[in-house]
Design a protein around this motif. Structure first.
Motif, mmCIF file in Angstrom:
data_model
loop_
_atom_site.group_PDB
_atom_site.id
_atom_site.type_symbol
_atom_site.label_atom_id
_atom_site.label_comp_id
_atom_site.label_asym_id
_atom_site.label_seq_id
_atom_site.Cartn_x
_atom_site.Cartn_y
_atom_site.Cartn_z
ATOM 1 N N ARG A 160 25.683 14.455 26.347
ATOM 2 C CA ARG A 160 26.109 14.265 27.841
ATOM 3 C C ARG A 160 27.708 13.245 28.115
ATOM 4 N N ASP A 161 28.176 13.402 26.399
ATOM 5 C CA ASP A 161 29.683 12.465 26.300
ATOM 6 C C ASP A 161 30.163 14.033 25.585
ATOM 7 N N ILE A 162 29.959 14.823 25.165
ATOM 8 C CA ILE A 162 30.751 15.797 25.100
ATOM 9 C C ILE A 162 31.022 16.621 27.056
ATOM 10 N N GLU A 163 29.808 16.479 27.760
ATOM 11 C CA GLU A 163 30.455 16.360 28.659
ATOM 12 C C GLU A 163 31.353 15.605 29.361
ATOM 13 N N ASN A 164 31.164 14.911 29.371
ATOM 14 C CA ASN A 164 32.097 14.363 30.265
ATOM 15 C C ASN A 164 33.948 14.346 29.502
ATOM 16 N N LEU A 165 34.162 14.464 28.304
ATOM 17 C CA LEU A 165 35.159 14.681 27.232
ATOM 18 C C LEU A 165 35.513 16.314 27.547
ATOM 19 N N VAL A 166 35.034 16.653 28.428
ATOM 20 C CA VAL A 166 35.422 18.092 28.364
ATOM 21 C C VAL A 166 35.859 18.288 29.760
ATOM 22 N N MET A 196 31.601 25.549 28.436
ATOM 23 C CA MET A 196 30.528 25.091 27.410
ATOM 24 C C MET A 196 28.624 24.859 28.081
ATOM 25 N N HIS A 197 27.980 25.202 27.703
ATOM 26 C CA HIS A 197 26.635 25.732 28.125
ATOM 27 C C HIS A 197 25.248 24.451 27.152
ATOM 28 N N ARG A 198 25.005 24.283 28.590
ATOM 29 C CA ARG A 198 24.363 22.911 28.163
ATOM 30 C C ARG A 198 23.389 23.069 27.308
ATOM 31 N N ASP A 199 22.612 23.935 27.508
ATOM 32 C CA ASP A 199 21.283 24.735 26.801
ATOM 33 C C ASP A 199 22.052 24.850 24.737
ATOM 34 N N CYS A 200 23.036 25.226 24.668
ATOM 35 C CA CYS A 200 23.253 25.415 23.375
ATOM 36 C C CYS A 200 23.957 24.510 22.849
ATOM 37 N N ALA A 249 37.127 15.781 31.060
ATOM 38 C CA ALA A 249 38.052 14.842 31.479
ATOM 39 C C ALA A 249 39.410 15.350 30.591
ATOM 40 N N CYS A 250 39.209 16.214 30.498
ATOM 41 C CA CYS A 250 40.311 17.356 29.482
ATOM 42 C C CYS A 250 40.439 17.127 27.892
ATOM 43 N N PHE A 251 39.531 15.594 27.218
ATOM 44 C CA PHE A 251 39.908 15.948 25.966
ATOM 45 C C PHE A 251 39.469 16.379 25.198
ATOM 46 N N CYS A 252 39.812 16.743 23.695
ATOM 47 C CA CYS A 252 39.359 17.634 22.952
ATOM 48 C C CYS A 252 37.624 16.725 22.442
ATOM 49 N N PRO A 253 36.409 17.852 22.626
ATOM 50 C CA PRO A 253 35.821 17.060 22.609
ATOM 51 C C PRO A 253 35.089 16.570 21.131
ATOM 52 N N ARG A 254 35.677 17.327 20.379
ATOM 53 C CA ARG A 254 35.685 17.144 18.639
ATOM 54 C C ARG A 254 36.058 15.748 18.141
ATOM 55 N N CYS A 255 37.496 15.565 18.730
ATOM 56 C CA CYS A 255 38.491 14.479 17.697
ATOM 57 C C CYS A 255 38.816 13.866 18.728
ATOM 58 N N GLY A 256 39.149 14.108 20.201
ATOM 59 C CA GLY A 256 39.608 12.940 21.730
ATOM 60 C C GLY A 256 40.391 12.982 21.770
ATOM 61 N N ARG A 257 41.803 13.908 21.275
ATOM 62 C CA ARG A 257 42.866 14.461 21.289
ATOM 63 C C ARG A 257 42.695 14.622 22.892
ATOM 64 N N GLY A 258 44.153 14.538 23.145
ATOM 65 C CA GLY A 258 44.498 14.703 24.990
ATOM 66 C C GLY A 258 45.107 14.091 25.483
ATOM 67 N N PRO A 259 44.969 13.794 27.110
ATOM 68 C CA PRO A 259 44.328 14.940 28.308
ATOM 69 C C PRO A 259 45.181 16.335 27.772
ATOM 70 N N GLN A 260 44.462 17.388 27.843
ATOM 71 C CA GLN A 260 45.204 18.881 28.384
ATOM 72 C C GLN A 260 44.925 20.049 28.746
ATOM 73 N N GLY A 261 45.190 20.439 29.457
ATOM 74 C CA GLY A 261 45.002 21.462 30.542
ATOM 75 C C GLY A 261 43.404 22.171 29.578
ATOM 76 N N GLU A 262 43.510 23.308 28.713
ATOM 77 C CA GLU A 262 42.629 23.775 27.671
ATOM 78 C C GLU A 262 43.364 24.332 26.937
ATOM 79 N N TRP A 263 41.438 23.566 25.981
ATOM 80 C CA TRP A 263 42.224 23.993 24.498
ATOM 81 C C TRP A 263 42.441 25.591 23.991
ATOM 82 N N ALA A 264 42.420 25.870 22.997
ATOM 83 C CA ALA A 264 42.670 26.927 22.634
ATOM 84 C C ALA A 264 41.449 28.054 21.534
ATOM 85 N N SER A 265 40.764 27.453 21.114
ATOM 86 C CA SER A 265 40.293 27.599 20.155
ATOM 87 C C SER A 265 39.036 27.487 20.375
ATOM 88 N N ALA A 266 37.982 28.189 19.875
ATOM 89 C CA ALA A 266 36.459 27.713 20.101
ATOM 90 C C ALA A 266 35.585 27.231 18.833
#
Ligand SMILES: [Zn+2]
Length: 93
Positions: free
Chosen positions: A26-32, A1-5, A34-51
């Motif tokens: 900050r919340d989004i950054e922390n979720l990313v 993720m890009h902080r500016d965007c 910790a490998c959780f989906c930053p939108r719904c909180g699912r996880g943790p998982q290695g990498e999310w496939a969608s943008a």
């Protein structure tokens, strides 16, 4: 993720105080981190496939279920659900 965007997308929502913009970023950054989906909180998982389409450059990776949901809302309303409305950010603690 890009902080500016992320900050630009949050500010573009137009209803958040600067404090809340910073907190949500900050919340989004922390979720990313910790490998959780930053939108719904699912996880943790290695990498999310969608943008997510919620930032201008699609710099936030989210889970497939969230990506599908974004697409459905975008197709039916013409608007991508804003970052500021993501479930993880609006959870009551
Ligand atoms: Zn998700």
């Amino acid at each position: 993720m890009h902080r500016d965007c992320v900050a630009t997308a949050l500010i573009g929502y137009g209803r958040l105080s600067i404090g809340l913009v910073e907190k949500f970023a900050r919340d989004i950054e922390n979720l990313v981190a910790a490998c959780f989906c930053p939108r719904c909180g699912r996880g943790p998982q290695g990498e999310w496939a969608s943008a997510s389409m919620a930032t201008s450059d699609g710099c936030i990776a989210i889970c497939d279920a969230c990506a599908t949901q974004e697409t459905i809302v975008e197709l039916s309303t013409g608007v991508v659900p804003p970052l500021a409305t993501w479930p993880t950010l609006n959870r009551r603690r």
